[in-house]
Enzyme design. Structure first.
Site, PDB file in Angstrom:
ATOM      1  N   SER A 220       0.816  -1.213   0.000  1.00  0.00           N
ATOM      2  CA  SER A 220       0.000   0.000   0.000  1.00  0.00           C
ATOM      3  C   SER A 220       0.855   1.270   0.000  1.00  0.00           C
ATOM      4  O   SER A 220       0.363   2.344  -0.351  1.00  0.00           O
ATOM      5  CB  SER A 220      -0.936   0.004   1.202  1.00  0.00           C
ATOM      6  OG  SER A 220      -0.189  -0.066   2.396  1.00  0.00           O
ATOM      7  N   ASP A 455      -2.717   6.645  11.851  1.00  0.00           N
ATOM      8  CA  ASP A 455      -1.967   5.982  10.787  1.00  0.00           C
ATOM      9  C   ASP A 455      -0.630   6.693  10.667  1.00  0.00           C
ATOM     10  O   ASP A 455      -0.548   7.815  10.157  1.00  0.00           O
ATOM     11  CB  ASP A 455      -2.748   6.058   9.463  1.00  0.00           C
ATOM     12  CG  ASP A 455      -1.985   5.425   8.300  1.00  0.00           C
ATOM     13  OD1 ASP A 455      -0.802   5.055   8.474  1.00  0.00           O
ATOM     14  OD2 ASP A 455      -2.581   5.304   7.200  1.00  0.00           O
ATOM     15  N   HIS A 458       1.302   5.325   6.363  1.00  0.00           N
ATOM     16  CA  HIS A 458       1.085   5.946   5.056  1.00  0.00           C
ATOM     17  C   HIS A 458       1.376   7.431   5.151  1.00  0.00           C
ATOM     18  O   HIS A 458       1.729   7.938   6.217  1.00  0.00           O
ATOM     19  CB  HIS A 458      -0.354   5.676   4.602  1.00  0.00           C
ATOM     20  CG  HIS A 458      -0.632   4.204   4.468  1.00  0.00           C
ATOM     21  ND1 HIS A 458      -1.226   3.475   5.469  1.00  0.00           N
ATOM     22  CD2 HIS A 458      -0.347   3.339   3.483  1.00  0.00           C
ATOM     23  CE1 HIS A 458      -1.309   2.207   5.096  1.00  0.00           C
ATOM     24  NE2 HIS A 458      -0.779   2.087   3.896  1.00  0.00           N
TER      25      HIS A 458
END
Ligand SMILES: *[C@@H]1O[C@H](CO)[C@@H](O)[C@H](O)[C@H]1NC(C)=O
Ligand SMILES: *[C@@H]1O[C@H](CO)[C@@H](O)[C@H](O)[C@H]1NC(C)=O
Ligand SMILES: *[C@@H]1O[C@H](CO)[C@@H](O)[C@H](O)[C@H]1NC(C)=O
Length: 483
Positions: A220, A455, A458
């Protein structure tokens, strides 16, 4: 179909071209529609395609506009990989003649040959004027990955507005998720001794993508990079109705196309690079000696960008596999040994399947996380000498395994060593300005628990991955290193 690693060329020299031909045919349904519609539109517009040799020299086209000087030597990190024991690398069969039916594109467009010799002006805006002079002199000392973050006072950053990128995913659209500060969008990476590099913007990137297929393969974080790239290009396209985006529901395959530029950027999800197989009893096996079939669909791309890393470190319930397999047998291995085996498998696949005169291969180094000691929550400025220490978040032993395997390959690989420069960007993660695993905005209660719901892996977009892409394009400007 047998997806295991091909034997060395001597044992099956004829295989690649026939396999590619099969692939070309199967991919034709999608790509022919694209080429056909592009062709009709180009014909309607009376557009004569500029001379476009199908060799490595195509890469020089933009450089010729940009650089008056002689071809620069490859940047220090663009390893040539021509070690003594590989003094005579075996060219892939297609490499011998560029017109002898290389990859899919050659296979399905023979009638285009007629236009080859006819020159004509490109229909889209010319690239922006060249960067600061004298950068070639600096090539020898230039390490694009060594430098510092500078706040960009000019209007040049961010390279696009979040609002300008309709397909920006909720996971990383930090502003849309309520992130109040926006300073993280405006830092520019300034490499040492590299002249004006990293000032490259969307229009130049779009021009570099003309008539090319860029493919990212990985986890990702490479999807994060793909989204950034698609947004940079989309924002630069003059007529945005002439773009297409395909995004499958599972986010395992994505493609962005700028039709007027014949530029496409794809993403294939493959977090281990090797194949993760679900068995009949629904257990998951990580096949360390096999690659996922979809990797064959990347052949013929002009640029391939790989990554792997984080999924190898997941333990307990988060670990994606139940057991490891090698040579059809269940095996017990330490994590490092498994990682090494998988990278060897990947490296061999690249060495035997990629034609380096046609495809430039990049490996993006590990993207750091900011958890525990270096928590990303509440951070609004990069780490600098004055305000903190970097605690590396990823096992150095695994990074060493990656670098060792890349060093041993005969294909020239550009190792995009972005780990360090990204480690400084503690401010650039979504933190709580993201969505939950279920795809919902964080609730009031969840927002109060940043240590659980942030998060810190990312990156917000616009943001740091834009810099990775700017660095990528800095390699694409340079001619292909001669092999
Ligand atoms: C479009 O781009 C592909 C690479 O993605 C290239 O092979 C093909 O020749 C290009 N088509 C035209 C019409 O230039
Ligand atoms: C985050 O910043 C706010 C405002 O500066 C502060 O009140 C809060 O304690 C900080 N939270 C953490 C976990 O550091
Ligand atoms: C990548 O960067 C790190 C940190 O700057 C450095 O220690 C490492 O040697 C680099 N790796 C390669 C292969 O250049």
């Amino acid at each position: 179909m047998d997806h295991s690693i091909k034997p060395p060329p001597a044992a099956g020299a004829a295989a690649p071209s026939s396999r590619r031909w099969v692939l070309a045919t199967s991919m034709c349904s999608l790509a022919c529609i694209f080429l056909l519609s592009a062709g009709i539109l180009l014909a309607a517009a009376g557009y004569r395609r500029p001379f476009q040799p199908r060799t490595a020299a195509a890469w020089d086209r933009f450089s010729r506009v940009q650089q008056k000087a002689a071809p620069a030597s490859p940047p220090p990190l663009a390893r040539t990989g021509s070690h003594s024991h590989h003094a005579a690398p075996v060219p892939a069969p297609d490499a011998i003649s560029p017109s002898a039916g290389g990859g899919p594109a050659d296979a399905w467009s023979p009638e285009e040959e007629e236009e080859e010799e006819e020159a004509g002006p490109p229909p889209a805006p010319a690239p922006a004027p060249s960067e600061e002079a004298g950068e070639d002199d600096e090539d020898a000392q230039c390490d694009l990955f060594d430098g510092e973050w500078v706040e960009e006072p000019a209007r040049s950053y961010p390279l696009y507005d979040a609002a300008e990128c309709p397909f920006l995913s909720d996971q990383v659209a930090c502003r849309r998720n309520g992130r109040p500060d926006s300073g993280y969008e405006r830092w520019r990476w300034q490499p040492k001794r590299c002249g004006g590099r990293t000032r490259l913007g969307g229009p130049e990137a779009l021009e570099l993508c003309r008539d090319k297929r860029l493919v990212l393969v990985g986890d990702s974080l490479n999807r994060n990079m793909w989204e950034s790239l698609a947004c940079i290009l989309y924002a630069a396209v003059p007529d945005r109705s002439r773009t297409r985006i395909v995004d499958d529901a599972g986010s395992e395959y994505r493609i962005f196309r700028a039709m007027d530029y014949n530029c496409s950027v794809e993403f294939f999800w493959s977090p281990f690079l090797v194949k993760l197989e679900t068995k009949d009893d629904r257990t998951k096996a990580l096949m360390l000696d096999q690659l996922p079939p979809m990797l064959q669909r990347t052949l013929g791309a002009d640029v391939l960008i790989f990554n792997t890393g984080h999924w190898w470190t997941h333990t307990g319930k988060l670990r994606a596999w139940d057991h490891l397999e090698w040579d059809g047998k269940m095996v017990q291995m330490a994590g490092e040994e498994a990682f090494d085996g998988a990278l060897r498998t990947w490296a061999r696949w690249v060495d035997y399947n990629i034609d380096p005169s046609r495809t430039r291969v990049f490996f993006r180094s590990v993207s750091p996380e900011h958890k525990s000691v270096n928590w990303c929550y509440n951070q609004t400025a990069p780490i600098s000498k004055g305000n903190g220490n970097i605690a590396p978040s990823f096992p150095k032993s695994l990074i060493n395994i990656i670098e060792k395997n890349i060093r041993m390959m005969k294909t020239p690989i550009v190792y995009m060593n972005i780990t360090r420069l990204s480690e400084l960007r503690i401010d650039a993660h979504p933190s709580i300005y993201t969505i939950t695993r279920e795809g919902k905005p964080l609730s009031k209660e969840q927002l109060q628990q940043p240590l659980t719901y942030s998060d810190c892996s990312h990156w917000c977009l616009p943001g740091l991955p834009d810099t990775w892409n700017v660095l990528l394009f800095n390699f694409l400007i340079r001619p292909l290193p001669s092999i």
